[in-house]
Design an enzyme around this catalytic site. Sequence first.
Site, PDB file in Angstrom:
ATOM      1  N   MET A   1       0.808  -1.214   0.000  1.00 39.08           N
ATOM      2  CA  MET A   1       0.000   0.000   0.000  1.00 39.08           C
ATOM      3  C   MET A   1       0.849   1.275   0.000  1.00 39.08           C
ATOM      4  O   MET A   1       2.055   1.219   0.218  1.00 39.08           O
ATOM      5  CB  MET A   1      -0.936   0.002   1.213  1.00 39.08           C
ATOM      6  N   HIS A   2       0.191   2.396  -0.276  1.00 41.07           N
ATOM      7  CA  HIS A   2       0.708   3.757  -0.069  1.00 41.07           C
ATOM      8  C   HIS A   2       1.761   4.222  -1.066  1.00 41.07           C
ATOM      9  O   HIS A   2       2.055   5.412  -1.123  1.00 41.07           O
ATOM     10  CB  HIS A   2       1.292   3.924   1.343  1.00 41.07           C
TER      11      HIS A   2
ATOM     12  N   ASP B   1      -2.655  -4.781   0.325  1.00 37.41           N
ATOM     13  CA  ASP B   1      -2.167  -6.086   0.775  1.00 37.41           C
ATOM     14  C   ASP B   1      -2.816  -6.559   2.070  1.00 37.41           C
ATOM     15  O   ASP B   1      -3.137  -7.749   2.216  1.00 37.41           O
ATOM     16  CB  ASP B   1      -0.638  -6.108   0.882  1.00 37.41           C
TER      17      ASP B   1
END
Length: 490
Positions: free
Chosen positions: A78-79, A237
């Site tokens: 992520m991110h 995830d």
Amino acid sequence: MYYIGVDLGTSAVKLLMMDEKGKIENIVSREYPLEFPQPGWSQQKPEDWLNAVIDGIKELTEGFDRSKVAGIGAGGQMHGLVVLDENDNVLRPAILWNDGRTQAETDYLNNEIGKKKLSELTGNIAFAGFTAPKILWMKKNEPELFAKIAKIMLPKDYINYMLSGVFCTDYSDASGMLLLDVKNKCWSKEMLDICGVSESQMPKLFESYEVVGTLKEEMAKKLGLSASTKIVAGAGDNAAAAIGTGTVGNGACNISLGTSGTIFISSDSFSVDEGNAMHSFDHADGGFHLMGCMLSAASCNKWWMDEILKTTEYAKEQADIDESKLGKGHVYYLPYLMGERAPHNDPQARSCFIGMTMDSTRADMTQAVLEGVAFGIRDSLEAAKAMGIDVKRSMICGGGAKSPLWKKIFANVLNIELDSPETEQGPGYGGAILAAVACGEYASVKDACDALIKVTSTQKPDPEIAALYEQRYQVYRSLYPALKDAFHKM
């Protein structure tokens, strides 16, 4: 039919293929490099992910009837900030979730815009790993590249875009950008304005189990798959791992011990904890979830074994730590190798051992590492408890969960029962399940999880050991506040 799940991780992509009954037919993995251009920075080339996915899918499906591959679903780290120009060229290496370069931008968002305002707009406050601070960092430090941005996306969305040609993301992954109005499931115009970007630069939003498109003709030929193969929105995830462990519906919990460590609590309703220690995100099942994330979990043990002890015999190092030692150690370990997210939100926090004496042993230090990670997850559990959430049991998955000793430590530190799933494939399995739902194999994500997820074993806490760890945890939680100023002076 076959369903492919893509787990786009930090060090490698893991791909699996399952049939409609959840049986895993094949698994492959492809590694790619990780760049640390400056201390605390972490980035990767999206092109490396794509090449690994293409090569991996070819190997994954070799020897199988490729015409039976119905769908592909991804769970991704992520991110990470992935930016493309108007010709779909990648403008710079992706800045990853564990990158700490954005402290100034994070402080600006939290202090100037204000945590209360951020929480009202997105349900969350700014963390250095989130995407919005990365955009602000790029705007300030790479203005020429920033001006060329045509598309902003997350890691797994780059894969979906290259496979399908559809510029998309899902709500669970988008929740970690600090650009999404999580409660109302739409982009926050005010947050986009704060970051100097427009909605036209943002991907279209989907539920994780929705079909976004099909394989592009040229990609289908390259992979040897049908052009009718459906590409599914997928999930971040942690949300994908939660699906892969059946953590759906109100009050279900999952703990993941991967590179990072997370505690994930599913909910039917949106909620925010008072101090924003927990992330309030959308879930891949269509609902919501609370998540506490520590940046270094199993990676703490890997660092200790590989870099300090110079050994690959992890089980051997744990062999001397028997049950009689649990809760009785005198060494403490703070697991902040990459700074920390929940609950401290402090990129400057650092890892350390404390409490050693002349009789401290190698095994004592190893035990302290395992306990420190468990205490770190306990911090997030305490934030959930403060919201009135009563977690009595949880699924546990990830590489660290393969250690019976570590599971026993976790059960006693958290004082809850821990269930191990039959299939320990986390985000990849979750991605494949989402693909099966999207292709109509199951009516809903919950129906799929009820049919496919099975528990193989349960680790229960021992009341005496749990009581000892309760005392040790109270000492542990006093250490970060005592050391915070020193960390920042370093």
